[in-house]
Design an enzyme around this catalytic site. Structure first.
Site, PDB file in Angstrom:
ATOM      1  N   TYR A  56      31.720  43.942  43.665  1.00 48.04           N
ATOM      2  CA  TYR A  56      32.817  43.275  44.296  1.00 48.04           C
ATOM      3  C   TYR A  56      33.603  42.869  43.153  1.00 48.04           C
ATOM      4  CZ  TYR A  56      33.627  41.955  49.157  1.00 48.04           C
ATOM      5  OH  TYR A  56      34.192  42.337  50.524  1.00 48.04           O
ATOM      6  N   GLU A  58      37.241  40.769  43.274  1.00 47.98           N
ATOM      7  CA  GLU A  58      38.465  40.259  43.704  1.00 47.98           C
ATOM      8  C   GLU A  58      39.434  39.872  42.406  1.00 47.98           C
ATOM      9  OE1 GLU A  58      37.750  37.689  46.868  1.00 47.98           O
ATOM     10  OE2 GLU A  58      37.700  39.359  48.491  1.00 47.98           O
ATOM     11  N   ASP A 202      59.044  55.904  48.563  1.00 50.63           N
ATOM     12  CA  ASP A 202      57.502  56.376  48.946  1.00 50.63           C
ATOM     13  C   ASP A 202      57.436  57.823  48.566  1.00 50.63           C
ATOM     14  OD1 ASP A 202      55.375  56.880  50.343  1.00 50.63           O
ATOM     15  OD2 ASP A 202      55.864  55.725  51.967  1.00 50.63           O
ATOM     16  N   THR A 228      50.449  57.273  48.033  1.00 50.30           N
ATOM     17  CA  THR A 228      48.968  57.548  48.144  1.00 50.30           C
ATOM     18  C   THR A 228      48.589  58.322  46.856  1.00 50.30           C
ATOM     19  OG1 THR A 228      49.537  59.299  49.542  1.00 50.30           O
ATOM     20  CG2 THR A 228      48.922  57.204  50.574  1.00 50.30           C
ATOM     21  N   LYS A 231      47.493  63.164  48.503  1.00 50.81           N
ATOM     22  CA  LYS A 231      47.904  64.501  48.990  1.00 50.81           C
ATOM     23  C   LYS A 231      48.277  65.286  47.706  1.00 50.81           C
ATOM     24  CE  LYS A 231      50.101  61.459  52.772  1.00 50.81           C
ATOM     25  NZ  LYS A 231      49.964  60.411  52.654  1.00 50.81           N
ATOM     26  N   ARG A 237      41.174  59.232  48.582  1.00 48.53           N
ATOM     27  CA  ARG A 237      42.084  58.488  49.529  1.00 48.53           C
ATOM     28  C   ARG A 237      42.049  57.296  49.155  1.00 48.53           C
ATOM     29  NH1 ARG A 237      42.254  61.783  53.792  1.00 48.53           N
ATOM     30  NH2 ARG A 237      43.608  60.417  54.935  1.00 48.53           N
TER      31      ARG A 237
END
Ligand code: DSN
Length: 420
Positions: A56, A58, A202, A228, A231, A237
């Site tokens: 973790y 954060e 985008d 993203t 692609k 991903r």
């Protein structure tokens, strides 16, 4: 066999391991034309499947809410620095879980609920999160949508400007999921400046083309860029938000703590690996080959009588309107999948059919280019697509079986990262 091998999974959960192996084999023996997909390198797969998933973290580098960040901080720094260098931006946030959360963070950073926002309509090639009605972005905000011209299938910036002047949006999105042509970032920037909107590019679909110099960059035109990483960019991903220095703090606050909790550190590491790969000279060759393949495939499809939205392509993506072929996109896509040619059914501009049964199919050439197919293969692919679509219309299963065999034979000759 999947690469890297999965012997422990095979013992611990044979059923799941069998499914992973089946998917690797399926990907190996298919011609994968889904415009938003690719094959990542084995190095990216290794980073994705590492112990980094256990941690973790954060917060941001040097400002975490958990101890034990001695290794995670340098990993995130690598990803951030590589993103900044590759795209030439002042700021990069590599924590968004995927494209939709990244775009939601943009709204959170730069708009209040009820504000007017503007994007390309989904059936015209936009994305759900650009303000489409069934998305939170279309219900929490007052969304107005531009489209494409009926005669050309292309975005008309005069129409975009008229709408922006009338509606005065807070945010304007450019980019989308089914745009076969170059996006005019300077043109959108001029409109956004005139109406005082934040322009968000985008670039999810074309990020790899931009990184490889095969599509103009929005940097210097759009102060905020959303993408993203999986692609054309050929990473895991995930997603990134890139920006100028002025918009950096608002973006970081929106991603965390505004929208997300702990970043997925295994994904951050895999993004870093993919960004390093994208900075190598071979990636430029790949990006230009993706476009060359798409152009060659588009030309071969037109020769076969297919009706392409905008008549062709400038990037990796082709949108075919099957109306003149007397078949919907869905049955055509199903038949092509049976033949080992994988793509998706897609709405075309001004579609007369329903969204779940639209008139088009969408193709992209990133994955087949990664696999090593070249322009010489594109007429062969166009011929198989033509044969299968015709076969689907008349229920000719023998042709579909014949193409499936030919696809298996062709793909066997091209190595696949992630499979040996
Ligand atoms: N689902 C992606 C695509 O296929 O284009 C967009 O998010």
């Amino acid at each position: 066999m999947h690469q890297p091998p999965i012997p422990h999974l095979a013992v611990a959960d044979p059923e799941l391991a069998g499914l992973v192996e089946a998917e690797a084999t399926r990907q190996f023996s298919s011609i994968r034309l889904i415009a938003s997909e690719n094959y990542v390198s084995t190095a990216v797969l290794e980073a994705s499947g590492s112990v980094l998933t256990n941690k973790y973290s954060e917060g941001y580098v040097g400002r975490r809410y958990y101890e034990g960040q001695q290794v995670i901080d340098p990993i995130e720094t690598l990803a951030v620095d590589r993103a900044k260098a590759l795209f030439g931006v002042e700021h990069a946030n590599v924590q968004p879980y995927s494209g939709s959360p990244a775009n939601l963070a943009v709204y959170l950073a730069f708009a209040e609920p009820g504000d007017t926002v503007m994007g390309l309509s989904l059936p015209m090639g936009g994305h759900l999160t650009h303000g489409w009605s069934v998305s939170a972005t279309g219900t929490w905000f007052r969304s107005v949508r531009y489209g494409v011209r009926a005669d050309t299938g292309r975005i008309d910036l005069d129409e975009v400007r008229d709408l922006a002047l009338a509606e005065r949006p807070r945010i304007i999105f450019c980019g989308g999921t089914a745009i076969p042509r170059t996006i005019d970032f300077p043109g959108f920037a001029a409109i956004a400046r005139e109406v005082g909107a934040v322009l968000v590019a985008d670039i999810a679909h074309i990020a790899g083309l931009i990184a490889g110099g095969a599509h103009p960059s929005p940097v210097g035109h759009a102060p905020v860029i959303s993408t993203t990483t999986h692609k054309t960019l050929r990473g895991p991903r995930g997603a990134m938000l890139l920006s100028d220095a002025e918009h950096a703090t608002a973006i970081d606050k929106a991603v965390f703590p505004g929208l997300q909790g702990g970043p997925h550190n295994h994904t951050t590491a895999a993004i870093a690996v993919a960004l390093r790969e994208a900075a190598a000279p071979a990636f430029r060759d790949y990006a230009h080959a993706v476009v060359a393949n798409a152009r060659a495939l588009a030309e071969a499809l037109v020769e076969r009588g297919f009706d392409l939205v905008t008549g062709g392509t400038d990037n990796h993506l082709i949108l075919i309107d099957l109306t003149s072929r007397d078949i919907g996109g869905k049955p055509a896509a199903r038949a092509l999948d049976q033949a080992g040619i994988e793509l998706n059914y897609n709405a075309v501009p001004f579609d007369q059919r329903r969204p779940f049964d639209p008139s088009g199919i969408r193709l992209g050439t990133a994955a087949i280019t990664t696999r090593g197919l070249g322009v010489g293969h594109m007429p062969v692919l166009a011929g198989w697509i033509d044969d299968v679509v015709k076969a689907a219309v008349v229920g000719d299963t023998a042709t579909i079986t014949r193409v499936r065999e030919q696809v298996t034979e062709l793909t066997a000759a091209f190595p696949m990262p992630g499979f040996a």
